[in-house]
Write a protein that holds these residues in place. Structure first.
Motif, mmCIF file in Angstrom:
data_model
loop_
_atom_site.group_PDB
_atom_site.id
_atom_site.type_symbol
_atom_site.label_atom_id
_atom_site.label_comp_id
_atom_site.label_asym_id
_atom_site.label_seq_id
_atom_site.Cartn_x
_atom_site.Cartn_y
_atom_site.Cartn_z
ATOM 1 N N SER A 36 18.156 60.913 46.399
ATOM 2 C CA SER A 36 19.452 60.243 46.272
ATOM 3 C C SER A 36 19.269 58.792 45.854
ATOM 4 N N LEU A 60 7.286 60.613 61.924
ATOM 5 C CA LEU A 60 8.554 61.084 61.386
ATOM 6 C C LEU A 60 8.510 62.533 60.893
ATOM 7 N N ALA A 74 12.539 62.863 60.825
ATOM 8 C CA ALA A 74 13.324 62.363 59.696
ATOM 9 C C ALA A 74 12.718 62.760 58.356
ATOM 10 N N VAL A 106 14.528 69.761 44.177
ATOM 11 C CA VAL A 106 15.076 68.750 45.092
ATOM 12 C C VAL A 106 14.726 69.124 46.538
ATOM 13 N N ARG A 109 11.529 67.904 48.059
ATOM 14 C CA ARG A 109 11.344 66.472 48.334
ATOM 15 C C ARG A 109 12.377 65.875 49.291
ATOM 16 N N GLY A 110 13.602 66.328 49.168
ATOM 17 C CA GLY A 110 14.679 65.736 49.960
ATOM 18 C C GLY A 110 14.432 65.930 51.454
ATOM 19 N N GLY A 114 16.815 61.206 55.099
ATOM 20 C CA GLY A 114 17.439 60.653 53.895
ATOM 21 C C GLY A 114 18.867 61.136 53.744
ATOM 22 N N ALA A 123 27.522 66.675 52.097
ATOM 23 C CA ALA A 123 26.155 67.127 52.389
ATOM 24 C C ALA A 123 26.133 68.017 53.630
ATOM 25 N N GLU A 165 17.168 49.433 60.530
ATOM 26 C CA GLU A 165 16.940 50.637 61.332
ATOM 27 C C GLU A 165 16.429 51.813 60.512
ATOM 28 N N ILE A 166 15.532 52.549 61.153
ATOM 29 C CA ILE A 166 14.963 53.747 60.541
ATOM 30 C C ILE A 166 15.296 54.937 61.430
ATOM 31 N N ILE A 167 15.746 55.997 60.815
ATOM 32 C CA ILE A 167 15.954 57.226 61.575
ATOM 33 C C ILE A 167 14.600 57.835 61.849
ATOM 34 N N ASP A 192 24.923 72.903 43.621
ATOM 35 C CA ASP A 192 25.772 71.705 43.559
ATOM 36 C C ASP A 192 26.202 71.303 44.967
HETATM 37 C C1 LIG Z 1 20.584 67.514 41.684
HETATM 38 C C2 LIG Z 1 20.752 67.223 43.135
HETATM 39 C C3 LIG Z 1 21.527 68.065 43.913
HETATM 40 C C4 LIG Z 1 21.687 67.818 45.248
HETATM 41 N N1 LIG Z 1 22.447 68.673 45.988
HETATM 42 C C5 LIG Z 1 22.584 68.457 47.306
HETATM 43 C C6 LIG Z 1 23.328 69.356 48.118
HETATM 44 O O1 LIG Z 1 23.855 70.355 47.659
HETATM 45 N N2 LIG Z 1 23.461 69.054 49.424
HETATM 46 C C7 LIG Z 1 22.875 67.953 49.981
HETATM 47 O O2 LIG Z 1 23.008 67.742 51.177
HETATM 48 N N3 LIG Z 1 22.146 67.101 49.248
HETATM 49 C C8 LIG Z 1 21.984 67.339 47.927
HETATM 50 N N4 LIG Z 1 21.247 66.463 47.184
HETATM 51 C C9 LIG Z 1 20.698 65.286 47.859
HETATM 52 C C10 LIG Z 1 19.349 65.596 48.452
HETATM 53 O O3 LIG Z 1 19.469 66.506 49.501
HETATM 54 C C11 LIG Z 1 18.693 64.319 48.917
HETATM 55 O O4 LIG Z 1 17.371 64.621 49.010
HETATM 56 C C12 LIG Z 1 19.125 63.744 50.247
HETATM 57 O O5 LIG Z 1 20.502 63.537 50.306
HETATM 58 C C13 LIG Z 1 18.454 62.406 50.505
HETATM 59 O O6 LIG Z 1 17.190 62.629 50.975
HETATM 60 P P1 LIG Z 1 15.938 61.868 50.403
HETATM 61 O O7 LIG Z 1 14.824 62.151 51.330
HETATM 62 O O8 LIG Z 1 15.733 62.241 49.002
HETATM 63 O O9 LIG Z 1 16.374 60.344 50.583
HETATM 64 P P2 LIG Z 1 16.204 59.039 49.664
HETATM 65 O O10 LIG Z 1 16.811 59.309 48.329
HETATM 66 O O11 LIG Z 1 14.792 58.626 49.672
HETATM 67 O O12 LIG Z 1 17.050 58.036 50.453
HETATM 68 C C14 LIG Z 1 18.450 58.161 50.575
HETATM 69 C C15 LIG Z 1 18.990 57.029 51.450
HETATM 70 O O13 LIG Z 1 18.570 57.209 52.779
HETATM 71 C C16 LIG Z 1 17.823 56.076 53.233
HETATM 72 N N5 LIG Z 1 16.795 56.633 54.112
HETATM 73 C C17 LIG Z 1 15.927 57.617 53.804
HETATM 74 N N6 LIG Z 1 15.199 57.950 54.871
HETATM 75 C C18 LIG Z 1 15.604 57.160 55.892
HETATM 76 C C19 LIG Z 1 15.244 57.043 57.249
HETATM 77 N N7 LIG Z 1 14.337 57.830 57.823
HETATM 78 N N8 LIG Z 1 15.883 56.114 57.997
HETATM 79 C C20 LIG Z 1 16.835 55.338 57.462
HETATM 80 N N9 LIG Z 1 17.220 55.405 56.174
HETATM 81 C C21 LIG Z 1 16.619 56.318 55.406
HETATM 82 C C22 LIG Z 1 17.356 55.384 51.997
HETATM 83 O O14 LIG Z 1 17.173 54.023 52.229
HETATM 84 C C23 LIG Z 1 18.504 55.657 51.050
HETATM 85 O O15 LIG Z 1 19.533 54.748 51.280
HETATM 86 C C24 LIG Z 1 21.074 66.692 45.833
HETATM 87 C C25 LIG Z 1 20.289 65.834 45.064
HETATM 88 C C26 LIG Z 1 20.114 66.091 43.732
HETATM 89 C C27 LIG Z 1 19.266 65.187 42.920
#
Ligand SMILES: Cc1cc2nc3c(=O)[nH]c(=O)nc-3n(C[C@H](O)[C@H](O)[C@H](O)COP(=O)(O)OP(=O)(O)OC[C@H]3O[C@@H](n4cnc5c(N)ncnc54)[C@H](O)[C@@H]3O)c2cc1C
Lengths: 285, 761
Positions: A36, A60, A74, A106, A109-110, A114, A123, A165-167, A192
């Motif tokens: 994201s 984490l 997290a 996704v 990695r997600g 996050g 979400a 803060e960190i989750i 989606d």
């Molecule tokens: C094409 C596409 C489709 C998607 N579809 C969906 C879907 O259907 N449903 C869904 O739920 N999501 C969806 N996502 C989002 C995806 O699940 C992301 O991975 C998720 O929302 C964020 O996780 P991340 O680990 O990638 O976070 P990051 O992108 O690394 O971070 C997101 C935010 O969280 C903060 N953050 C991250 N970790 C912590 C922590 N431990 N403590 C405090 N702050 C933190 C970061 O600073 C940032 O602000 C989609 C993404 C893409 C690209």
């Protein structure tokens, strides 16, 4: 869509990570899976001066299952939840919901943290957190504390977290055997973000009556919602066609969605009813 | 077994694939040059306004920035993007300056170009440019446009660019005593071609020789070279445009856009190579949009279902400027509203309305997708009114083989007359019904099974191809005895190298491994070329190739005759490898000439080919979700002589998928301020691999075109053209219990759900 300039740090301890976030005037951002945050950077919707990478923080990671419930670190990825067979019984609702998140790449990695911190109103993980009365454990410069899911989500992309803060983890209360549940989502294409989704569960007493009903929805407001009005329809009743129809109507009445480019408000209102109805049918089947 | 003359019609695998599958394709973004600068373009965030000032000092001062170009730097008069097709004088006042001068007219219009050492720095610098724009009321749709309250071009006094009219027979008289008339309004939404590879350009200026090389060309390189030469004050011969591998065109990629001037200009301005790679957000707001059309039409019929006449008005939102091929879609909406049907009397006009949105251009099946939706929907409504079977009603009105060539409506003001060349439209319809099992499946129509309503529909289409006036080809017999083939057509992913190798090998009577390569696109291969649009590459380029092969064989005979001491007419070329004279004396071709033998060929043509066919769909609709599942989809087309059934099949399937995207999800949404709300692929939805798994395509080649020596017709657009109408009819059929009549695309969940809100009959 090139990223703006930023500094990068990859701390190995939690205190170090908190310290980095705390000393950057609220201008630093944690990065987990980047799924994201990186698009936000590419669109220049976010321009942090420092990215604090959480990938080397040992505390984490991991999924813990005990009598008290399920704890997700997290940095647990969607893929980890998908692959964990213990969750089939320890938390089937979580597993069903996470199956709807994004696409293969996704999901590799997600992360859970996050997703909670990003707080997209459509979400799945925030929806499950709300529906299940989860506790979100965080660490900041003033130490560790726990935030209830109901207090955590404050609006679209807005949470109770302060910049330092960190989750650390999210704790889902124990899932008794025999619990009835259903999860229904509708998205325009596979992977989606949801147009809307409904998560429901309830326990049954000896007479087959429902109690402890939980109903949560996503995609219809600026944050995930619990629908107490629908829970009231269910508690103390045998879940039959009549009650399900009432719950459907109550769900539609309980939400106040807005028009957007993907759907009209009237459609979304009806959709929430339909998804609650279908989730309950699954639960009762 | 025949070893020669057996390639045309064979399903040989694409010669291109080996390169692409091994990651050896080379796209323009793969290119890099020493000392190269990267361009980023500041684009208007205001839909309509007057530019008050542009301050670039801070951007210029950013380390790594080389320079910033605005209209002031271009010279006295900023060049305009010309009209390539239908270059009527009427359009001239509405031409787009290659960079905004005094006004901005759409979100995305170029205001300044930053040149920097990296693309990221260039983008950083965009944020430092301060532009002051005095906003003017945005004209956000065709109705506001027609009111002329806010004008895009004040001195013109109107937002109407032009009105075309399609006329055949005497519609007024036919309507006067028609026993049945139905009037309807329909609307299709703005969407776009969206090739997966965005645009890109790399310009290199050789100051010493006064020469420009521009990589990243596609589709119509020779036209673009003529245009650029004029704009830059260079002779055409000083410019070479190079076609690299192209990740899809679909009508949009390769047209002359503002950047096609700005990037070469920047290279000359800075004296350094300049590269620009469009990002997806730019692509969505800058590349030609398409398909935003509405109509208000009437049809007149006899009670037995014989169509008598069609008349009415259509409106096309053409965006902020008239550029390159921006009038084609609108013309086609009017001219092809009658489709493959015999409609003796037609009077349909179409207004091209300017709005503060991205200018439009062609997208695969331009105008035809829109107008087929209007017509096929209307036909189903009429059949219902008159109590006629949908299939029989269409069958009765399809143009018959006896009527060929069949004259269609003429377009004014430029008197564009046209006729269908050949074919038997009943056969593709029959085959389509057979394939989908129409009779059996008709029993499901409107039925609710397992919570979903089943629907069935069909539609017929024609696809024009073979735009003239000319195409060129050249074949060279190399000293080593292999043949090199050069064409003026362009490759935009349609498997051109394979098709041309097949045609050339057959024409030269050699096996395909004797073709050293097919060289296309770039302006250095042939003197003149017309490119890839209007399903013309194979028909026009292939026919030119036949001519070149004939000329080359003559040249070879003449040369061999000298060596063999006989008359050219006495020489026979055997298996393309030796020339045999009287008495069996022979000479190998690989020793014939040390510098090779070259021959050119051309094909001139003013007529069009008409591929035709039918689509049928079976859907299952979840009325409560508004979700439409595609259970089965069949497209059958006859595209004359088939060069390669494999590639044509692939084209048909891909084309259907794009059509389904347009029917079900793709939509460029603007608000009333002229802001594009669907600026990323998260919001602009295109079909992905799992959305429409059940599509079948059958390609027939029973009726070769009589108007070119190959007998080929265009292929590749047929799958898209009827998709909107057929899907809407299938949904109408599924939801017939609710009296559903879709009048607008796309068929979003909201719209489908709304259609099912009426009380069930
Ligand atoms: C094409 C596409 C489709 C998607 N579809 C969906 C879907 O259907 N449903 C869904 O739920 N999501 C969806 N996502 C989002 C995806 O699940 C992301 O991975 C998720 O929302 C964020 O996780 P991340 O680990 O990638 O976070 P990051 O992108 O690394 O971070 C997101 C935010 O969280 C903060 N953050 C991250 N970790 C912590 C922590 N431990 N403590 C405090 N702050 C933190 C970061 O600073 C940032 O602000 C989609 C993404 C893409 C690209």
């Amino acid at each position: 869509m090139k990223l703006p300039p930023f500094d990068y740090a990859c701390p190995t301890t939690l205190p170090e990570a908190v310290q980095l976030l705390a000393t950057s005037n609220g201008d630093a951002k944690a990065i987990a899976g980047g799924q994201s945050l990186v698009p936000m950077l590419a669109f220049r919707l976010a321009q942090p001066s420092l990215l604090v990478d959480l990938r080397k923080l040992p505390d984490l990671r991991g999924i813990r299952i005990s009598a008290k419930g399920v704890t997700l670190g997290a940095m647990v990825r969607w893929r980890d939840i998908e692959d964990d067979e213990r969750l089939d019984t320890a938390h089937p609702l979580l597993k069903a919901a996470i199956a709807h998140v994004a696409h293969y790449q996704v999901r590799n990695r997600g992360t859970v943290g996050g997703s909670l911190a990003h707080a997209d109103p459509a979400a799945e993980m925030p929806g499950i957190a709300m529906t299940c009365d989860a506790e979100i454990a965080v660490v900041g410069k003033s130490g560790a504390h726990v935030i209830q899911a109901a207090d955590f989500f404050q609006g679209a992309l807005t949470t109770a977290l302060t910049p330092d803060e960190i989750i650390v983890e999210i704790r889902l209360p124990a899932w008794p055997a025999g619990r009835r549940w259903g999860f229904e989502e509708f998205a325009r294409r596979r992977g989606d973000f949801a147009m809307a989704a409904a998560a429901v569960f309830y326990d049954q007493d000896a007479n087959g009556k429902a109690h402890n009903a939980h109903v949560g929805v996503i995609g219809v407001a600026d944050r995930p919602l619990r629908l107490p009005a629908v829970e009231d329809v269910l508690n103390g009743r045998a879940i039959d066609a009549t009650i399900i129809a009432k719950a459907e109507a109550a769900a539609s009445a309980a939400v106040d969605p807005q028009d957007d480019i993907h759907a009209s408000a009237a459609y979304r209102r009806a959709l929430v009813g339909t998804l609650v109805e279908r989730a309950l049918k699954r639960a009762a089947a | 077994m025949r070893t020669v003359n057996s390639l045309i019609g064979s399903p040989i695998e694409r010669l291109e694939d080996l390169r692409f599958l091994r990651g050896r394709g080379q796209y323009v973004d793969d290119l890099a040059r020493k000392d190269m600068l990267h361009a980023a373009i500041l684009r208007s965030s205001v839909a309509h306004g007057r530019i008050r000032s542009i301050a670039v000092a801070a951007a210029r001062a950013l380390p790594g920035v080389h320079s910033v170009i605005t209209a002031k730097d271009i010279g006295n008069r900023v060049p305009r993007v010309p009209m390539r097709l239908q270059p009527l004088p009427d359009f001239e006042p509405f031409g787009q300056p290659v960079i905004a001068e005094t006004k901005v007219r759409y979100v995305g219009e170029a205001i300044a170009v930053v040149l920097a050492e990296t693309a990221a720095i260039a983008e950083d610098a965009l944020g430092l440019i301060e532009v002051e724009i005095e906003p003017l009321p945005a004209v956000a749709d065709r109705r506001a446009s027609a009111q002329d309250a806010s004008l895009l071009f004040e001195d013109k006094g109107t937002n109407l660019a032009i009105k075309f009219r399609a006329v055949r027979g005497d519609a007024a008289a036919a309507f006067a005593d028609a026993p049945y008339v139905r009037r309807e309004s329909f609307r299709t939404q703005r969407h776009m071609a969206l090739p997966l590879e965005p645009r890109g350009l790399l310009a290199e200026w050789d100051a010493a020789r006064g020469r420009l090389t521009l990589s990243g060309g596609a589709k119509v390189l020779f036209f673009n070279r003529r245009t650029l030469a004029k704009q830059m004050g260079l002779p055409e011969s000083a410019i070479e445009i190079v076609e690299n591998d192209v990740g899809g065109g679909f009508g949009a990629r390769g047209e002359f856009y503002p950047e096609d001037f700005l990037i070469p200009f920047a290279a000359r301005h800075t004296g350094r190579p300049v590269k620009w790679t469009e990002d997806r957000r730019e692509h969505l707001m800058c590349v030609n949009h398409a398909r935003e059309a509405e109509c208000d039409v009437e049809i007149a019929c006899k009670r037995d279902g014989t169509i008598l006449a069609l008349r009415g008005h259509a409106y096309v939102d053409v965006g902020a400027y008239m550029r390159t091929n921006g009038a084609v879609g609108a013309r086609n909406v009017a001219q092809f509203m009658s489709g493959p049907y015999r409609i003796p009397h037609i009077d349909v006009d179409v207004a091209l309305q300017l709005t503060n949105k991205t200018p439009v251009g062609t997208y695969r099946g331009p105008g035809r997708f829109e107008t087929d939706f209007f017509r096929e929907r209307l036909l189903d409504m009429v059949a219902q009114d008159l109590g006629l079977d949908r299939v029989e009603f269409r069958r009765r009105n399809l143009v018959s083989q006896r009527e060929m060539p069949y004259q269609i409506a003429t377009i004014t003001p430029f008197e564009s007359k046209d006729e269908f060349d050949s074919g038997d439209y009943q056969t593709t319809l029959d085959r389509c019904l057979d394939e989908i099992k129409w009779t059996e499946k008709s029993k499901l129509a409107g039925k609710l099974i397992d919570g979903r309503y089943h629907g069935l529909a069909l539609g017929c289409f024609i696809e024009g191809g073979a735009a003239g006036p000319k195409e060129s080809a050249r074949i060279v017999l190399e000293p080593d005895g292999l043949y090199s083939v050069y064409v003026g057509s362009s490759a935009i992913g349609q498997g051109l190298e394979t098709a041309f190798a097949q045609i050339a090998a057959d024409a030269l009577e050699v096996t395909i491994d004797r073709i050293r390569g097919v060289f296309h696109g770039s302006t250095c291969y042939v003197d003149d070329g017309y490119g890839a649009y209007h399903s013309r590459s194979v028909v026009m380029g292939g026919s030119a190739m036949l001519d070149a092969a004939k000329n080359l064989r003559e040249a070879i005979r003449a040369q061999a005759a000298q060596r063999l001491g006989c008359q050219p007419s006495e020489v026979e070329i055997v298996e393309g490898s030796k020339a045999v004279g009287p008495g069996g004396k022979s000479i190998a071709l690989n020793g014939l000439s040390s510098e090779g033998i070259s021959a050119e060929g051309a094909f001139l043509n003013k007529k069009h080919t008409y591929t035709y066919g039918a689509h049928a769909a079976h859907v299952a609709v979840d009325a409560k979700l508004g979700h439409v599942e595609l259970v089965d989809y069949v497209v059958v087309e006859d595209c004359g002589r088939i060069i390669n059934p494999l590639t044509v099949h692939g084209q048909a399937i891909g084309s259907v998928v794009q059509g389904l995207g347009g029917a079900m999800m793709e939509h460029l949404v603007y608000d009333q301020e002229g802001q594009l709300l669907t600026g990323s692929l998260a919001d602009y939805l295109i079909p992905t691999a799992s959305d429409f798994p059940n599509i079948r395509a059958i390609v027939m080649g029973d009726h070769p075109s009589p108007i070119n020596p190959l007998g080929a017709k265009g292929a590749g657009e047929g799958g898209i053209i009827a998709a909107g109408g057929v899907m809407a009819n299938a949904v109408a059929n599924a939801l017939s219990a609710f009296g559903a009549q879709p009048r607008e695309l796309p068929l979003t969940p909201t719209r489908v759900w709304e259609l099912a809100q009426a009380p069930r009959k």
